[in-house]
Design an enzyme around this catalytic site. Structure first.
Site, PDB file in Angstrom:
ATOM      1  CE1 TYR A   1     -28.415  18.228  -1.005  1.00 15.82           C
ATOM      2  CE2 TYR A   1     -29.271  19.117  -3.006  1.00 15.82           C
ATOM      3  CZ  TYR A   1     -29.636  18.555  -2.026  1.00 15.82           C
ATOM      4  OH  TYR A   1     -30.894  17.314  -1.730  1.00 15.82           O
TER       5      TYR A   1
ATOM      6  CG  HIS B   1     -26.790  10.647 -10.163  1.00 14.86           C
ATOM      7  ND1 HIS B   1     -27.241   9.579 -10.065  1.00 14.86           N
ATOM      8  CD2 HIS B   1     -27.397  10.750  -8.204  1.00 14.86           C
ATOM      9  CE1 HIS B   1     -27.465   9.331  -9.341  1.00 14.86           C
ATOM     10  NE2 HIS B   1     -28.280   9.829  -8.471  1.00 14.86           N
TER      11      HIS B   1
ATOM     12  CB  CYS C   1     -31.558  13.269   3.728  1.00 14.24           C
ATOM     13  SG  CYS C   1     -29.952  13.849   4.959  1.00 14.24           S
TER      14      CYS C   1
ATOM     15  CB  THR D   1     -30.536  -6.028  -2.732  1.00 11.76           C
ATOM     16  OG1 THR D   1     -32.027  -6.832  -2.470  1.00 11.76           O
ATOM     17  CG2 THR D   1     -30.767  -4.804  -3.507  1.00 11.76           C
TER      18      THR D   1
ATOM     19  CE  LYS E   1     -29.693   1.970  -7.441  1.00 11.78           C
ATOM     20  NZ  LYS E   1     -30.701   2.007  -8.405  1.00 11.78           N
TER      21      LYS E   1
ATOM     22  CG  LEU F   1     -28.453  14.452  -4.141  1.00  9.95           C
ATOM     23  CD1 LEU F   1     -27.607  15.874  -4.938  1.00  9.95           C
ATOM     24  CD2 LEU F   1     -29.423  15.374  -3.610  1.00  9.95           C
TER      25      LEU F   1
ATOM     26  NE  ARG G   1     -34.094   1.165   3.550  1.00  9.66           N
ATOM     27  CZ  ARG G   1     -33.081   0.654   2.679  1.00  9.66           C
ATOM     28  NH1 ARG G   1     -32.834  -0.221   3.233  1.00  9.66           N
ATOM     29  NH2 ARG G   1     -33.387   0.733   1.103  1.00  9.66           N
TER      30      ARG G   1
ATOM     31  CB  ALA H   1     -28.142   8.204   2.520  1.00  7.73           C
TER      32      ALA H   1
END
Length: 342
Positions: A68, A89, A23, A265, A107, A84, A29, A27
């Site tokens: 998870y 990852h 979370c 962004t 990323k 995460l 936003r 994720a």
């Protein structure tokens, strides 16, 4: 045993289901709102904290899962998104692939070419997709830029210059934790490096790189990388975590220059400007407003449904990991070594 693909012939039976492992702020936003608008069905969000999972799930009308591994057991979850910390990852991507799920990794996906190739090999063995989330590439301004360059608007491309810097934040944050894969190169440097690969030839040479480390934080807080492809096109990539905000790249050609002023962004309602300079004339081209996260989840969904779309994503993941590892090796004085570890 290979997993049965979700191909277009099955699309009428049910929507592909996606679950979110973690979370993280990005994720909540950007990703979860985009998933709700995408072709995916949002099945569940998972956290190590049941309370946190319930809070996020309530906002997005999906199932809350504590742990998870439990999310990976859900039969309606066909794909997962992993936002995460960087250090987690590879492990959770591998577990998700082993569980028969397609994977989108935030990323930077992984820190080495070896790890990237191992994940791709596992995905291909299972008939699955593993993809890195560079959402900015799904914004239409980059399609416009590529088209202008291809059409000769700036003549022959000679050089790329990309910059991404953000102001400092709480030093206790993940981006400043070396053991979690933090640091400027991974946090922001990956953006201009990935964008450069849209314009340079394959496997560009790393001419040089440097990282500035903060001794108190123990991570790099700024850096630069200079690349060159086989045709002699150069790319200068600058980045940092202690700068005023800047998110741009420009393409310098034999007859002009093209600048993207808000490259990485932009908000979903923004209309970024492309500035085209040709001799004594300047044109300002407004890109359409677009949610780049919706774009990436749509692309992810399309590749889940269409196996023919997956090899390009697999290749891009490996190329990015390999180039980032070489940049870090150069910065740490290891020449052209492929080691991605400090």
């Amino acid at each position: 045993m290979k997993r049965q693909d979700l191909t277009p012939v099955h699309a009428s039976e049910r929507r592909a289901g996606v679950g979110v492992i973690g979370c993280a702020d990005i994720a909540v936003r950007r990703a979860l709102p985009a998933i709700r608008e995408s072709p995916f069905h949002l099945v569940a969000v998972a956290s190590r904290s049941q309370e946190k999972a319930k809070g996020v799930a309530a906002s997005f009308d999906c199932e809350a899962v504590a742990g998870y591994d439990r999310l990976l057991e859900l039969p309606d979850v066909d794909a997962v998104y992993i936002p995460l910390p960087n250090s987690e990852h590879a492990e959770w991507a591998r577990r998700a692939l082993d569980a028969g799920k397609h994977v989108l990794i935030e990323k930077p996906a992984v820190a080495s070419e070896e790890t990237a190739r191992a994940l791709v090999a596992l995905a291909e063995e299972r008939g699955l997709l593993v993809m890195e989330n560079f959402a900015f590439l799904r914004h239409p301004q980059h399609d416009q830029a590529r088209s202008l360059v291809a059409d000769g608007a700036i003549g022959e491309l000679r050089a790329y210059n990309g910059v991404f810097g953000i102001p400092p934040t709480d030093p206790r944050g993940i981006k400043y934790q070396a053991n979690l894969g933090g640091g400027a190169l991974w946090e922001v440097g990956c953006y201009p490096v990935r964008a450069a690969q849209e314009y340079l030839g394959s496997s560009p040479q790393v001419l040089g790189a440097g990282l500035e480390f903060d001794p108190e934080l123990g991570v790099d807080v700024s850096g630069v990388a200079l690349l060159r492809d086989g045709a002699g096109v150069t790319a200068n990539c600058s980045f940092g975590l202690s700068h005023s905000y800047r998110s741009t790249y420009d393409l310098w050609g034999s007859e002009g220059r093209l600048t993207l002023e808000w490259a990485f962004t932009p908000s979903r309602d923004a209309r970024p400007v492309l500035r085209l300079q040709q001799k004594d004339r300047e044109s300002r081209i407004s890109a359409p407003a677009s949610d780049q996260f919706l774009g990436v989840f749509t692309a992810f969904h399309d590749a889940v449904r269409d196996p023919a779309a997956r090899p390009a994503h697999h290749q891009a993941l490996v190329q990015q990991a390999e180039l980032m590892a070489r940049i870090r090796a150069h910065a740490l004085g290891r020449g052209d070594s492929l080691s991605g570890n400090r």
